[in-house]
Scaffold this motif. Structure first.
Motif, PDB file in Angstrom:
ATOM      1  N   LYS A  92     -20.465  24.075  54.086  1.00 46.74           N
ATOM      2  CA  LYS A  92     -21.054  24.983  55.078  1.00 46.74           C
ATOM      3  C   LYS A  92     -20.184  26.226  55.148  1.00 46.74           C
ATOM      4  O   LYS A  92     -18.992  26.154  55.445  1.00 46.74           O
ATOM      5  CB  LYS A  92     -21.134  24.304  56.450  1.00 46.74           C
ATOM      6  CG  LYS A  92     -22.017  25.065  57.448  1.00 46.74           C
ATOM      7  CD  LYS A  92     -22.213  24.282  58.716  1.00 46.74           C
ATOM      8  CE  LYS A  92     -23.265  24.938  59.594  1.00 46.74           C
ATOM      9  NZ  LYS A  92     -23.055  26.361  59.854  1.00 46.74           N
ATOM     10  N   TRP A 133     -30.669  26.414  54.574  1.00 50.18           N
ATOM     11  CA  TRP A 133     -30.772  24.980  54.848  1.00 50.18           C
ATOM     12  C   TRP A 133     -31.941  24.331  54.099  1.00 50.18           C
ATOM     13  O   TRP A 133     -31.846  23.202  53.622  1.00 50.18           O
ATOM     14  CB  TRP A 133     -30.902  24.746  56.349  1.00 50.18           C
ATOM     15  CG  TRP A 133     -31.087  23.306  56.713  1.00 50.18           C
ATOM     16  CD1 TRP A 133     -32.199  22.725  57.261  1.00 50.18           C
ATOM     17  CD2 TRP A 133     -30.138  22.239  56.542  1.00 50.18           C
ATOM     18  NE1 TRP A 133     -32.012  21.372  57.439  1.00 50.18           N
ATOM     19  CE2 TRP A 133     -30.746  21.051  57.006  1.00 50.18           C
ATOM     20  CE3 TRP A 133     -28.842  22.175  56.032  1.00 50.18           C
ATOM     21  CZ2 TRP A 133     -30.105  19.818  56.993  1.00 50.18           C
ATOM     22  CZ3 TRP A 133     -28.199  20.946  56.010  1.00 50.18           C
ATOM     23  CH2 TRP A 133     -28.820  19.794  56.474  1.00 50.18           C
ATOM     24  N   TYR A 192     -22.458  19.753  49.918  1.00 50.93           N
ATOM     25  CA  TYR A 192     -22.593  21.182  50.216  1.00 50.93           C
ATOM     26  C   TYR A 192     -21.508  21.618  51.197  1.00 50.93           C
ATOM     27  O   TYR A 192     -21.205  20.908  52.165  1.00 50.93           O
ATOM     28  CB  TYR A 192     -23.969  21.486  50.809  1.00 50.93           C
ATOM     29  CG  TYR A 192     -25.100  21.252  49.836  1.00 50.93           C
ATOM     30  CD1 TYR A 192     -25.589  22.272  49.027  1.00 50.93           C
ATOM     31  CD2 TYR A 192     -25.677  19.992  49.713  1.00 50.93           C
ATOM     32  CE1 TYR A 192     -26.626  22.057  48.131  1.00 50.93           C
ATOM     33  CE2 TYR A 192     -26.709  19.767  48.815  1.00 50.93           C
ATOM     34  CZ  TYR A 192     -27.176  20.798  48.027  1.00 50.93           C
ATOM     35  OH  TYR A 192     -28.191  20.577  47.134  1.00 50.93           O
ATOM     36  N   TYR A 219     -24.959  27.716  52.824  1.00 49.56           N
ATOM     37  CA  TYR A 219     -24.364  26.523  52.201  1.00 49.56           C
ATOM     38  C   TYR A 219     -24.146  26.798  50.721  1.00 49.56           C
ATOM     39  O   TYR A 219     -24.937  27.494  50.073  1.00 49.56           O
ATOM     40  CB  TYR A 219     -25.291  25.309  52.375  1.00 49.56           C
ATOM     41  CG  TYR A 219     -25.580  24.978  53.818  1.00 49.56           C
ATOM     42  CD1 TYR A 219     -24.825  24.030  54.503  1.00 49.56           C
ATOM     43  CD2 TYR A 219     -26.611  25.624  54.510  1.00 49.56           C
ATOM     44  CE1 TYR A 219     -25.083  23.728  55.838  1.00 49.56           C
ATOM     45  CE2 TYR A 219     -26.876  25.339  55.844  1.00 49.56           C
ATOM     46  CZ  TYR A 219     -26.108  24.389  56.498  1.00 49.56           C
ATOM     47  OH  TYR A 219     -26.356  24.106  57.819  1.00 49.56           O
ATOM     48  N   ILE A 250     -22.612  17.098  53.920  1.00 43.28           N
ATOM     49  CA  ILE A 250     -22.192  18.461  54.216  1.00 43.28           C
ATOM     50  C   ILE A 250     -20.710  18.442  54.580  1.00 43.28           C
ATOM     51  O   ILE A 250     -20.255  17.614  55.377  1.00 43.28           O
ATOM     52  CB  ILE A 250     -23.005  19.041  55.401  1.00 43.28           C
ATOM     53  CG1 ILE A 250     -24.515  18.885  55.156  1.00 43.28           C
ATOM     54  CG2 ILE A 250     -22.648  20.508  55.629  1.00 43.28           C
ATOM     55  CD1 ILE A 250     -25.049  19.618  53.960  1.00 43.28           C
ATOM     56  N   VAL A 296     -31.114  23.035  50.622  1.00 39.93           N
ATOM     57  CA  VAL A 296     -30.098  21.982  50.525  1.00 39.93           C
ATOM     58  C   VAL A 296     -30.773  20.625  50.304  1.00 39.93           C
ATOM     59  O   VAL A 296     -31.765  20.306  50.962  1.00 39.93           O
ATOM     60  CB  VAL A 296     -29.247  21.933  51.815  1.00 39.93           C
ATOM     61  CG1 VAL A 296     -28.322  20.722  51.814  1.00 39.93           C
ATOM     62  CG2 VAL A 296     -28.431  23.215  51.950  1.00 39.93           C
TER      63      VAL A 296
END
Length: 288
Positions: A158, A179, A156, A163, A188, A182
């Motif tokens: 940021k 969040w 993912y 995200y 990340i 995710v």
């Protein structure tokens, strides 16, 4: 004068002499009658088989014709128009927008879309990189079901407070996620303001062994050099590597971390060594 001796007279039975010939004639006539009977039976059987075959063909033609007429009648009737569209398999994507982008209308025919799956897949994947392909199924009589097959998620990105999915084709998903949406075991990618560096790091990450990738928690683009890559591991260690040599050096990680212990910086950029992380480094990498 001497009297001549009489020659013996042989008696011949005409019936006996003619018997083989008569029997042969009789057998021939009998066989001829049998053969004629067989031929007659064969012709009769052939005629029956031809009549049956003709009936079958006529029956098949009539059945196909009736079904074709019925199908055509249904196709042109309002019953063949799409009544509802159901989207499944795309939990993160907006259903209403997918239907809008697909341009499916209530006046369209259900069966038309069963043969347009490739075009529909191309149209939707162009708008949503998350979509790999679309399969179209028939639900009820006039319900259309769009089965969305999504691409594999590598990690993912940021993006501010949200995200976005990084996909297996190195593209970024459209949908901004919170969040809670995710997948927690995926890494990340943070600090990536340039698309080129992100693509390079994603490509490198995809090339690493699965056993190592599963241990990565975060990748940071906050590096001192363009050739540098920083990986924060799930065990609390930080790995610094070179874009060119990291793939060849990751197999040293397990042995070095066993000696270094928790919360260590393992430098694989030039050589291979480790040291404890400083307080500022822990804060910078979000390690507590």
């Amino acid at each position: 004068m001497r009297q001549m001796a009489k020659e013996p007279v042989t008696k011949i039975d005409p019936k006996k002499e003619l018997s083989p010939y008569l029997n042969h004639e009789f057998n021939q006539q009998r066989n001829s009658r049998k053969n004629k009977a067989k031929i007659s039976a064969s012709l009769s059987s052939l005629q029956k088989e031809r009549r049956r075959s003709l009936r079958r063909r006529l029956g098949l033609i009539m059945t196909v014709s009736i079904l074709a007429i019925a199908g055509l009648g249904f196709y042109i009737s309002p019953m063949a128009n799409i009544s509802t569209v159901k989207v499944i398999g795309a939990s993160d994507l907006p259903t209403k927008e997918i239907i809008k982008v697909s341009k499916i209308k209530a006046s369209d025919k259900v069966f038309d879309y069963l043969f347009q799956q490739k075009d529909l897949s191309k149209k939707l994947s162009k708008k949503y990189p998350e979509i790999k392909s679309v399969q179209v199924h028939l639900g009820h009589i006039n319900q259309l079901i769009l089965q969305i097959n999504e691409r594999k998620v590598v990690g993912y990105l940021k993006d501010g407070d949200s995200y976005r999915k990084i996909l297996d084709n190195e593209k970024i998903g459209n949908k901004a996620l919170v969040w809670s949406e995710v997948t927690q075991n995926k890494p990340i990618f943070v600090g990536y303001n340039k698309s080129n560096s992100l693509k390079e790091d994603v490509k490198l990450f995809n090339s690493l062994p699965e056993s190592f990738k599963d241990q990565v928690k975060l990748l940071s683009d906050n590096t001192k050099r363009n050739s540098q890559i920083v990986l924060v591991m799930k065990d609390g260690n930080v790995v610094i590597g070179n874009m060119i040599t990291l793939k060849q050096k990751v197999h040293y990680y397990k042995a070095i971390k066993n000696k270094a212990g928790k919360h260590s910086l393992i430098d694989l950029e030039i050589g291979a060594f480790s040291r404890p992380l400083t307080s500022s480094e822990k804060k910078a990498y979000g390690i507590s």
